[in-house]
Design an enzyme around this catalytic site. Structure first.
Site, PDB file in Angstrom:
ATOM      1  N   GLN A  35       0.825  -1.210   0.000  1.00  0.00           N
ATOM      2  CA  GLN A  35       0.000   0.000   0.000  1.00  0.00           C
ATOM      3  C   GLN A  35       0.859   1.260   0.000  1.00  0.00           C
ATOM      4  O   GLN A  35       0.570   2.232   0.684  1.00  0.00           O
ATOM      5  CB  GLN A  35      -0.942  -0.003   1.215  1.00  0.00           C
ATOM      6  CG  GLN A  35      -1.893  -1.170   1.205  1.00  0.00           C
ATOM      7  CD  GLN A  35      -2.770  -1.219   2.446  1.00  0.00           C
ATOM      8  OE1 GLN A  35      -2.788  -0.314   3.261  1.00  0.00           O
ATOM      9  NE2 GLN A  35      -3.503  -2.307   2.579  1.00  0.00           N
ATOM     10  N   CYS A  36       1.899   1.236  -0.781  1.00  0.00           N
ATOM     11  CA  CYS A  36       2.874   2.319  -0.831  1.00  0.00           C
ATOM     12  C   CYS A  36       2.781   3.010  -2.189  1.00  0.00           C
ATOM     13  O   CYS A  36       2.375   2.394  -3.176  1.00  0.00           O
ATOM     14  CB  CYS A  36       4.273   1.703  -0.639  1.00  0.00           C
ATOM     15  SG  CYS A  36       5.659   2.819  -0.814  1.00  0.00           S
ATOM     16  N   GLY A  37       3.173   4.266  -2.236  1.00  0.00           N
ATOM     17  CA  GLY A  37       3.215   4.963  -3.517  1.00  0.00           C
ATOM     18  C   GLY A  37       4.159   4.306  -4.510  1.00  0.00           C
ATOM     19  O   GLY A  37       4.018   4.474  -5.719  1.00  0.00           O
ATOM     20  N   THR A  39       4.482   0.980  -4.709  1.00  0.00           N
ATOM     21  CA  THR A  39       4.010  -0.386  -4.964  1.00  0.00           C
ATOM     22  C   THR A  39       3.962  -0.733  -6.456  1.00  0.00           C
ATOM     23  O   THR A  39       4.285  -1.869  -6.821  1.00  0.00           O
ATOM     24  CB  THR A  39       2.645  -0.623  -4.289  1.00  0.00           C
ATOM     25  OG1 THR A  39       2.806  -0.397  -2.880  1.00  0.00           O
ATOM     26  CG2 THR A  39       2.143  -2.036  -4.507  1.00  0.00           C
TER      27      THR A  39
END
Length: 160
Positions: A35-37, A39
């Protein structure tokens, strides 16, 4: 023998995996999050893997929840994100800590062997470590470094 080969880690399916299994390969170790920018880098990492795996590259993904709680899921959720959303086929491991006293021993070694610009600690998800065929840490790449930008460094290790 390089210290890299003395480590082992638990696969995403719960099996112990000795790093010695990757002896003679060029290895890219990446701390990941679903759930990371960053990803979407999973897609680029998979493309690198598909392009160079037959020449000896292996990518090892290590989910980590230490940065903004961006990997809250369990192994099944992580696998679903990787496989369904990004088609990941490279080896994925159980969630680990990469910093602090509970950091996985592999990451303790990696951060000492390939320090960052502002100290040894990993600053965010998708920090990448390139390991040569001899098991020595070659270089650390920042989270903002896109996987495709690693191709020249990978090729240099695959074809010295």
């Amino acid at each position: 023998m390089s210290p890299f080969y003395s480590f082992s880690a638990e696969s995403l399916t719960g099996q112990p995996v000795p790093m010695a299994d990757y002896q003679g390969k060029v290895v890219l170790v990446v701390n990941t999050a679903s759930q990371c920018g960053f990803t979407p880098q999973y897609a680029g990492l998979e493309k690198l893997y598909q392009t160079y795996k037959d020449q000896g590259l292996v990518i090892l993904g290590f989910p980590c929840n230490q940065f903004g709680g961006q990997e809250p899921g369990d192994a099944a959720e992580i696998a679903q994100t990787c496989q369904l959303n990004y088609g990941v086929t490279f080896p994925m491991f159980a969630k680990v800590d990469v910093n602090g006293s509970e950091a996985h021993p592999l990451f303790q070694w990696l951060t000492d062997a390939a320090p960052g610009m502002l100290g040894n600690a990993i600053k965010w998800n998708f920090t990448k470590f390139l390991i040569g065929r001899d098991g020595k840490a070659i270089k650390r790449f920042a989270p903002i470094t896109k996987p495709e930008a690693l191709a020249d460094s990978i090729r240099a290790q695959l074809n010295p």
